[in-house]
Design an enzyme around this catalytic site. Structure first.
Site, PDB file in Angstrom:
ATOM      1  N   ASP A 111      32.507  30.156  41.878  1.00 43.09           N
ATOM      2  CA  ASP A 111      32.305  29.741  40.491  1.00 43.09           C
ATOM      3  C   ASP A 111      32.571  30.883  39.519  1.00 43.09           C
ATOM      4  O   ASP A 111      32.042  31.990  39.685  1.00 43.09           O
ATOM      5  CB  ASP A 111      30.882  29.211  40.311  1.00 43.09           C
ATOM      6  CG  ASP A 111      30.629  27.991  41.190  1.00 43.09           C
ATOM      7  OD1 ASP A 111      31.499  27.108  41.230  1.00 43.09           O
ATOM      8  OD2 ASP A 111      29.575  27.929  41.846  1.00 43.09           O
ATOM      9  N   ASP A 142      33.906  35.039  45.712  1.00 37.89           N
ATOM     10  CA  ASP A 142      32.985  34.119  45.071  1.00 37.89           C
ATOM     11  C   ASP A 142      33.803  32.933  44.548  1.00 37.89           C
ATOM     12  O   ASP A 142      35.024  33.036  44.368  1.00 37.89           O
ATOM     13  CB  ASP A 142      32.269  34.840  43.926  1.00 37.89           C
ATOM     14  CG  ASP A 142      31.372  33.916  43.125  1.00 37.89           C
ATOM     15  OD1 ASP A 142      30.543  33.222  43.736  1.00 37.89           O
ATOM     16  OD2 ASP A 142      31.516  33.883  41.885  1.00 37.89           O
TER      17      ASP A 142
END
Length: 216
Positions: free
Chosen positions: A9, A7
């Site tokens: 953020d 991922d």
């Protein structure tokens, strides 16, 4: 060969690229400041709470891409990455990426943020494979709609499609995320890791014996 799936953020970044892009537009007076700042915060809070409507958010976040010429947007994006993203790369993220490279692993970033924003961020991190929310275009112009979401369960759907099309068949998948929204992704991979996790993901990771780490 193995695949490491990250991922973006609050995982590789100590911040949210979508939210920071909105703040960048406000600071540069390219959007209605009061309205945009208020809505940007609302959507960010809904994402953190696991209640975000990705299509409602896309209609909001993609609107500036429709209003500005592509050349101007690309110039703004270059400044945005240099000024807002490089300073918030998580302190230990480059070393983690490098450890996977040294192990011979392929790297992939998967993010709900739209590709226009995150493509140069992935390039800066040296990760060539990227799954992101795809903004719809009519020729070169953005329409303000999503062509393909990459949020929650869609991350798994899109990853499966990418794996099926990829010429290398991987022996095992590792996954890294901070968010409860990525529980489906972490349940899908062979070796999940909770990174600077929100309370819901941390509780799930601890209950299942997943590693809980920090990259900050």
């Amino acid at each position: 060969m193995n695949l490491a799936v990250f991922d973006l953020d609050h995982t590789l970044l100590n911040g949210d690229s979508d939210y920071l892009w909105g703040q960048f537009l406000v600071a540069n007076r390219l959007v209605d400041a009061d309205y945009y700042a208020r809505e940007n915060q609302r959507f960010y809070d809904e994402y953190a709470a696991g209640t975000l409507d990705i299509h409602e958010f896309a209609a909001f976040s993609l609107r500036p891409l429709m209003a500005l010429p592509l050349a101007q947007l690309e110039g703004l994006r270059e400044r945005f990455v240099a000024e807002q993203i490089v300073p918030v790369i998580s302190a230990h993220a480059p070393a983690l990426l490098e450890r996977h490279r040294q192990a011979g692993d392929e790297l992939l970033i998967t993010t709900a943020t739209n590709r226009f924003i995150v493509e140069p961020i992935a390039a800066h991190l040296g990760v060539k494979h990227l799954l992101a929310t795809e903004p719809e275009r009519d020729g070169v112009a953005f329409t303000g709609r999503i062509a393909r979401s990459n949020f929650r369960d869609a991350k798994v759907t899109n990853l499966k499609a990418w794996l099926a099309a990829h010429p290398v068949k991987f022996e095992a998948l590792s996954g890294y995320s901070d968010s409860q929204n990525d529980l489906p992704l972490l349940e899908f991979v062979d070796y999940p890791h909770a990174v600077d996790a929100d309370p819901v993901l941390r509780a799930a990771a601890e209950a299942r014996g997943w590693p809980v780490i920090s990259l900050r």
